[in-house]
Every structure is written in C-alpha cells, then in structure tokens.
Motif scaffolding. Structure first.
Motif, mmCIF file in Angstrom:
data_model
loop_
_atom_site.group_PDB
_atom_site.id
_atom_site.type_symbol
_atom_site.label_atom_id
_atom_site.label_comp_id
_atom_site.label_asym_id
_atom_site.label_seq_id
_atom_site.Cartn_x
_atom_site.Cartn_y
_atom_site.Cartn_z
ATOM 1 N N GLU A 156 -10.080 9.074 3.200
ATOM 2 C CA GLU A 156 -11.179 8.110 3.255
ATOM 3 C C GLU A 156 -12.173 8.360 4.384
ATOM 4 O O GLU A 156 -12.964 7.479 4.709
ATOM 5 N N ASP A 215 -5.449 9.146 3.884
ATOM 6 C CA ASP A 215 -5.820 8.572 2.591
ATOM 7 C C ASP A 215 -7.081 9.200 1.993
ATOM 8 O O ASP A 215 -7.559 8.755 0.951
ATOM 9 N N GLU A 217 2.576 1.582 -3.442
ATOM 10 C CA GLU A 217 1.477 2.514 -3.733
ATOM 11 C C GLU A 217 0.317 1.878 -4.505
ATOM 12 O O GLU A 217 -0.233 2.456 -5.436
ATOM 13 N N ARG A 227 0.823 -1.207 0.000
ATOM 14 C CA ARG A 227 0.000 0.000 0.000
ATOM 15 C C ARG A 227 0.867 1.272 0.000
ATOM 16 O O ARG A 227 0.688 2.140 -0.841
ATOM 17 N N GLU A 229 -10.879 -5.685 2.204
ATOM 18 C CA GLU A 229 -10.449 -4.289 2.169
ATOM 19 C C GLU A 229 -10.467 -3.679 3.566
ATOM 20 O O GLU A 229 -9.611 -2.873 3.927
ATOM 21 N N ASP A 264 -3.601 0.440 -4.555
ATOM 22 C CA ASP A 264 -4.790 0.896 -3.818
ATOM 23 C C ASP A 264 -5.291 -0.224 -2.879
ATOM 24 O O ASP A 264 -4.796 -1.349 -2.912
#
Lengths: 209, 80
Positions: B19, B17, A158, A154, A172, A160
C-alpha cells in the motif's frame, strides 16, 4: 477463510426468504470462523464466545429480510456479531460503552521494532510444534483489544481493509494505523523468541516467500 | 530524499500490504539494499504476519460447527 461469493449469497438469501430455509446452513458456514474469533476477541471467554456466535447466527437468520445488500453479507454478519458481543459486555458491566474506540489510539506508544541484524525464516511447517502456536496465540491475546480485533480480522481472517473497517465500525485509516502498531508490537514481542523455530541455515531447503 | 530507518519502520505494515506508492517503495527498496537492520525487521515482521495467518494458530473449538448447526436446525424447524 472462504472468500465471499456475493452472487451465491444474494441467490441464497432470496431462496431462503422464499422458503428454502435449509440453505441458511450453507450461507452462514463461510462466516463461522470470523464470527467466533471476533466474539472471542471481545469476550475473552471460549464458552461465552461460542454461545454468542450461536445467538449471532440466529439473529442473522431472523433478520435476513433486512439485509439490503449495500455491504458485503459477511460485513453485515460481523456487525451483528460485534453488537452481540458489545451488548453482552454492557450487560455484564465489564466496561464503559465507549471504551472500544476510546482505548489507546490517542496515545503515542513506543512502536520501535525489535532490532535485529539478520533474520532466519520460520517456515509454516514449524507450526507442527504446538509451543509455536501457543506462543503466537499468547502474543495476540496480549494485544490491547482495539489492536487485537484488527489483527484478527485483517491478518487472521484475511479480510481487506475496507471490510475490516466496516465490521468494526471504524475508518479505513484507523484500521491501517492499528494494524501497523499491532504488527510492530507482535514483531517486537515475537521476533526474539521465534529464533529457536527458524531453519538451521537460511535457504537450505529453499524456504523463501 | 534519503530516508532513514525510523522512516522505513513507519511504513513497514503498508509496505507488506503493498500500500505504499511507487516512489516511496523505490526509496524503501533502496534503503533495504544497504541496511541489514531494516531488512531483518521487514523480514521478521512479514514472517510474523504469515505465521499468525496460518489456520493452525487459531482453530475453532472441537465440535463448534456441529453445535452451531444443530442449534440453527432447531431454529429453522420452528414456525416462521
């Protein structure tokens, strides 16, 4: 890492399967780094990781006709790399088969950050000093494996969240939780030590993100 | 709702991020305006993330690519 280019990949795979084998070099090149570092994270040995990376690339080539295109090419490649790494660990008997996922997710560790009252930016230029790179590598290598893998894909490669989850065979949500904990551990470990690499005066040269 | 420091720390990774949802982001931003500790924790965490992402931290071993492609070449040259 080079951003994936699905159109190039699909075209490339079609042509390789039709006989233009040499195109495989160009197809696999953008995945090299991620393959190697995922395997290094699993195997913790540079020579073994390199050998496993080569085996992975060969397996990808030999199984190319099985790539269905329902995931990204790189994700598929990384799941082959992960299986290669796990297979080697099993063979060496260095750990239980289920330890990758059973590790520490259920534990309620202490994820309190290092408490600071001010922060002076450490610019990327400071990486010209080798001891900084060594310090960062050591901190990442010291993370529990399940966190290290996520940080590696991640933050370092890099990728996603979706691709990281697919490559590691986890959800996720788990990627996000592990990444959060890993970053907190890294901040706590590194922030106090990074001070000596900071610029002498905040903003002097305009180092702002 | 007024959020506290621990609450902010719990969302730092997602915040970096991008999010967190707009409402929570606004709450965190408001907290950051007046909390120097959380500001420093956020800045240092973000700084660490940026530094580890630098290509110079993790480099492939010297000659890795050449060796990989040489081995592939032998495979590609073999019978199909």
């Amino acid at each position: 890492m080079t951003a994936p280019n699905p159109k190039f990949e699909v075209d490339c795979i079609r042509r390789i399967l039709a006989g233009e084998r040499q195109l495989f070099h160009a197809l696999i090149s953008p995945c090299e780094r991620a393959i190697y570092f995922l395997l290094l994270s699993l195997l913790r040995n540079e020579a073994e990781a390199e050998d496993a990376a080569q085996e992975t690339a060969i397996k990808v080539y030999l199984n190319l006709k099985n790539f269905r295109g329902d995931s990204q090419f790189r994700t598929w490649v990384l799941s082959i790399a992960r299986n290669e790494g796990l297979g080697r660990l099993r063979k060496a008997g260095t750990r239980r088969e289920d330890s990758l996922d059973a590790d520490t997710d259920e534990q309620t560790g202490d994820y309190t950050p290092a408490i600071l009252t001010s922060w002076r930016e450490v610019p990327s230029e400071a990486l010209e000093r080798q001891e900084l790179g060594t310090m960062l590598r050591k901190a990442i290598e010291g993370l529990p494996e399940i966190y290290r893998n996520v940080v590696l894909l991640r933050d370092i490669e890099e990728m996603d969240v979706r691709e990281t989850a697919a490559a590691l065979g986890i959800t996720e949500g788990t990627v996000k939780v592990r990444l959060h904990r890993a970053r907190a551990v890294l901040q706590r470990e590194l922030a106090p030590k990074l001070e000596s690499f900071a610029l002498p005066k905040k903003g002097l040269f305009g180092w702002f993100k | 709702m007024r959020i506290d420091c621990k609450h902010v720390w719990g969302h730092i990774s997602a915040y970096i991020d991008g999010e967190v949802d707009a409402a929570l982001r606004a709450e965190i931003d408001k907290h950051l305006e007046t909390c120097e500790i959380c500001s420093a924790v956020l800045d240092s965490t973000r700084n660490v993330v940026v530094l580890v992402a630098d290509g110079r931290v993790f480099e492939l071993p010297a000659g890795f690519s050449q060796r990989l492609h040489a081995r592939l070449e032998r495979e590609l040259a073999g019978p199909s």
